[in-house]
Motif scaffolding. Structure first.
Motif, PDB file in Angstrom:
ATOM      1  N   SER A 129       0.974  -1.312   0.081  1.00 37.53           N
ATOM      2  CA  SER A 129      -0.105   0.025   0.215  1.00 37.53           C
ATOM      3  C   SER A 129       0.982   1.183  -0.059  1.00 37.53           C
ATOM      4  O   SER A 129       1.964   1.136   0.537  1.00 37.53           O
ATOM      5  CB  SER A 129      -0.853   0.061   1.090  1.00 37.53           C
ATOM      6  OG  SER A 129      -1.681   1.234   1.291  1.00 37.53           O
ATOM      7  N   ASP A 130       0.574   2.278  -0.666  1.00 38.75           N
ATOM      8  CA  ASP A 130       1.401   3.501  -0.777  1.00 38.75           C
ATOM      9  C   ASP A 130       0.461   4.703  -1.096  1.00 38.75           C
ATOM     10  O   ASP A 130       0.057   4.825  -2.194  1.00 38.75           O
ATOM     11  CB  ASP A 130       2.455   3.323  -1.977  1.00 38.75           C
ATOM     12  CG  ASP A 130       3.524   4.534  -1.998  1.00 38.75           C
ATOM     13  OD1 ASP A 130       4.438   4.366  -2.776  1.00 38.75           O
ATOM     14  OD2 ASP A 130       3.210   5.254  -1.261  1.00 38.75           O
ATOM     15  N   LEU A 133       2.448   7.591   3.298  1.00 38.39           N
ATOM     16  CA  LEU A 133       2.435   6.395   3.966  1.00 38.39           C
ATOM     17  C   LEU A 133       2.878   5.055   3.219  1.00 38.39           C
ATOM     18  O   LEU A 133       2.508   5.200   2.017  1.00 38.39           O
ATOM     19  CB  LEU A 133       1.124   6.082   4.671  1.00 38.39           C
ATOM     20  CG  LEU A 133       1.017   4.746   5.434  1.00 38.39           C
ATOM     21  CD1 LEU A 133       0.206   4.980   6.487  1.00 38.39           C
ATOM     22  CD2 LEU A 133       0.297   3.659   4.422  1.00 38.39           C
ATOM     23  N   ARG A 173       2.890   0.810   3.073  1.00 29.49           N
ATOM     24  CA  ARG A 173       2.996  -0.193   3.945  1.00 29.49           C
ATOM     25  C   ARG A 173       3.041  -1.450   2.979  1.00 29.49           C
ATOM     26  O   ARG A 173       2.757  -1.490   1.914  1.00 29.49           O
ATOM     27  CB  ARG A 173       1.414  -0.411   4.333  1.00 29.49           C
ATOM     28  CG  ARG A 173       1.139  -1.560   5.099  1.00 29.49           C
ATOM     29  CD  ARG A 173      -0.141  -1.600   5.820  1.00 29.49           C
ATOM     30  NE  ARG A 173      -0.533  -0.446   6.730  1.00 29.49           N
ATOM     31  CZ  ARG A 173      -1.422   0.273   6.516  1.00 29.49           C
ATOM     32  NH1 ARG A 173      -2.528   0.352   5.701  1.00 29.49           N
ATOM     33  NH2 ARG A 173      -1.351   1.408   7.453  1.00 29.49           N
ATOM     34  N   SER A 195       3.938  -6.006   3.340  1.00 23.62           N
ATOM     35  CA  SER A 195       3.372  -7.198   4.245  1.00 23.62           C
ATOM     36  C   SER A 195       3.959  -8.398   3.369  1.00 23.62           C
ATOM     37  O   SER A 195       3.978  -8.501   1.931  1.00 23.62           O
ATOM     38  CB  SER A 195       2.007  -7.283   4.512  1.00 23.62           C
ATOM     39  OG  SER A 195       1.264  -7.459   3.179  1.00 23.62           O
ATOM     40  N   SER A 231       3.258  -6.909   8.723  1.00 22.79           N
ATOM     41  CA  SER A 231       2.985  -5.744   7.758  1.00 22.79           C
ATOM     42  C   SER A 231       4.151  -4.677   8.661  1.00 22.79           C
ATOM     43  O   SER A 231       3.957  -4.446   9.862  1.00 22.79           O
ATOM     44  CB  SER A 231       1.653  -5.245   8.162  1.00 22.79           C
ATOM     45  OG  SER A 231       0.979  -6.265   7.554  1.00 22.79           O
ATOM     46  N   GLN A 232       4.633  -3.974   7.420  1.00 22.96           N
ATOM     47  CA  GLN A 232       5.558  -2.975   8.106  1.00 22.96           C
ATOM     48  C   GLN A 232       5.031  -1.603   7.593  1.00 22.96           C
ATOM     49  O   GLN A 232       4.667  -1.482   6.240  1.00 22.96           O
ATOM     50  CB  GLN A 232       6.851  -3.197   7.882  1.00 22.96           C
ATOM     51  CG  GLN A 232       7.891  -2.121   8.162  1.00 22.96           C
ATOM     52  CD  GLN A 232       9.387  -2.299   7.779  1.00 22.96           C
ATOM     53  OE1 GLN A 232       9.623  -2.873   6.933  1.00 22.96           O
ATOM     54  NE2 GLN A 232      10.220  -1.509   8.375  1.00 22.96           N
ATOM     55  N   THR A 233       4.774  -0.620   8.153  1.00 22.34           N
ATOM     56  CA  THR A 233       4.402   0.668   7.689  1.00 22.34           C
ATOM     57  C   THR A 233       5.166   1.582   8.223  1.00 22.34           C
ATOM     58  O   THR A 233       5.840   1.862   9.159  1.00 22.34           O
ATOM     59  CB  THR A 233       2.760   1.085   8.399  1.00 22.34           C
ATOM     60  OG1 THR A 233       1.984   0.053   8.234  1.00 22.34           O
ATOM     61  CG2 THR A 233       2.427   2.338   7.950  1.00 22.34           C
ATOM     62  N   ASP A 277       5.218   5.825   7.903  1.00 18.16           N
ATOM     63  CA  ASP A 277       4.261   6.914   7.797  1.00 18.16           C
ATOM     64  C   ASP A 277       4.942   8.081   8.264  1.00 18.16           C
ATOM     65  O   ASP A 277       5.420   8.124   9.546  1.00 18.16           O
ATOM     66  CB  ASP A 277       3.209   6.559   8.838  1.00 18.16           C
ATOM     67  CG  ASP A 277       1.998   7.602   8.764  1.00 18.16           C
ATOM     68  OD1 ASP A 277       2.111   8.614   8.118  1.00 18.16           O
ATOM     69  OD2 ASP A 277       0.890   7.358   9.525  1.00 18.16           O
ATOM     70  N   ARG A 305       9.356   1.966  -0.849  1.00 15.11           N
ATOM     71  CA  ARG A 305       8.469   0.581  -0.911  1.00 15.11           C
ATOM     72  C   ARG A 305       9.680  -0.646  -1.239  1.00 15.11           C
ATOM     73  O   ARG A 305       9.355  -1.616  -0.315  1.00 15.11           O
ATOM     74  CB  ARG A 305       7.581   0.411  -1.856  1.00 15.11           C
ATOM     75  CG  ARG A 305       6.740  -0.683  -2.052  1.00 15.11           C
ATOM     76  CD  ARG A 305       5.746  -0.685  -3.333  1.00 15.11           C
ATOM     77  NE  ARG A 305       5.923   0.274  -4.236  1.00 15.11           N
ATOM     78  CZ  ARG A 305       4.840   1.322  -4.425  1.00 15.11           C
ATOM     79  NH1 ARG A 305       3.734   1.138  -4.065  1.00 15.11           N
ATOM     80  NH2 ARG A 305       5.248   2.472  -5.317  1.00 15.11           N
TER      81      ARG A 305
END
Length: 155
Positions: free
Chosen positions: A3-4, A8, A10, A12, A115-117, A119, A137
């Motif tokens: 997720s971008d 932020l 994220r 996983s 999961s690594q975020t 932010d 990413r």
């Protein structure tokens, strides 16, 4: 999964280790250099364990802008075997408004979805905002690969 959002990132992946083992590895600042894909982390300065919200651990760092320096990391998420996160700051200062958070979801057969975020949506140092994100990413995904490799040992 990736997720971008605008401030932020994220990523996983599943890791072949139970959440308790993943969490214990992440909670030891000595291990963080082994997960670094940016080339900035030089090692733990204080050999601290991340053991509660509010704990602070210090890392020796390097980047071309600041050279050798230290970063204080303030633990902002601490849920044993489920989530761990910190907010970096300059020594003696309040966190700058960016965070790294790992969330762990147990899967079948002793595996864990990690999961690594990263932010930086609350980053306050506007003169430095152009240097963010400090990791992208691909680097975050590679960091999870390093985590999986580090935990790929006989249980």
């Amino acid at each position: 999964m990736v997720s971008d959002d605008s401030r932020l990132i994220r990523v996983s992946r599943a890791i072949d280790a139970p959440a308790k083992r993943v969490f214990a590895f992440l909670a030891n600042a000595e291990n963080h250099q082994a997960l670094d894909t940016s080339g900035m982390v030089r090692g733990s300065a204080d050999h601290a364990r991340l053991d509660r919200v509010g704990a602070v651990f210090v890392m020796n760092m390097y980047n071309p802008i600041m050279g050798d320096h230290q970063v204080e990391n303030h633990v902002v998420v601490y849920e044993p075997d489920r989530a761990l996160g910190w907010a970096p700051s300059e020594p003696g200062a309040e966190p700058a408004g960016h965070t790294y958070v790992y969330r762990l979801t147990p899967l079948a057969h002793g595996r864990t979805e990690v999961s690594q975020t990263y932010d930086w949506s609350a980053f306050t140092h506007l003169d430095m905002i152009g240097y963010l994100p400090v990791v992208n990413r691909d680097e975050l995904l590679a960091s999870l690969d390093l985590l999986a490799a580090a935990l790929d040992t006989p249980r």
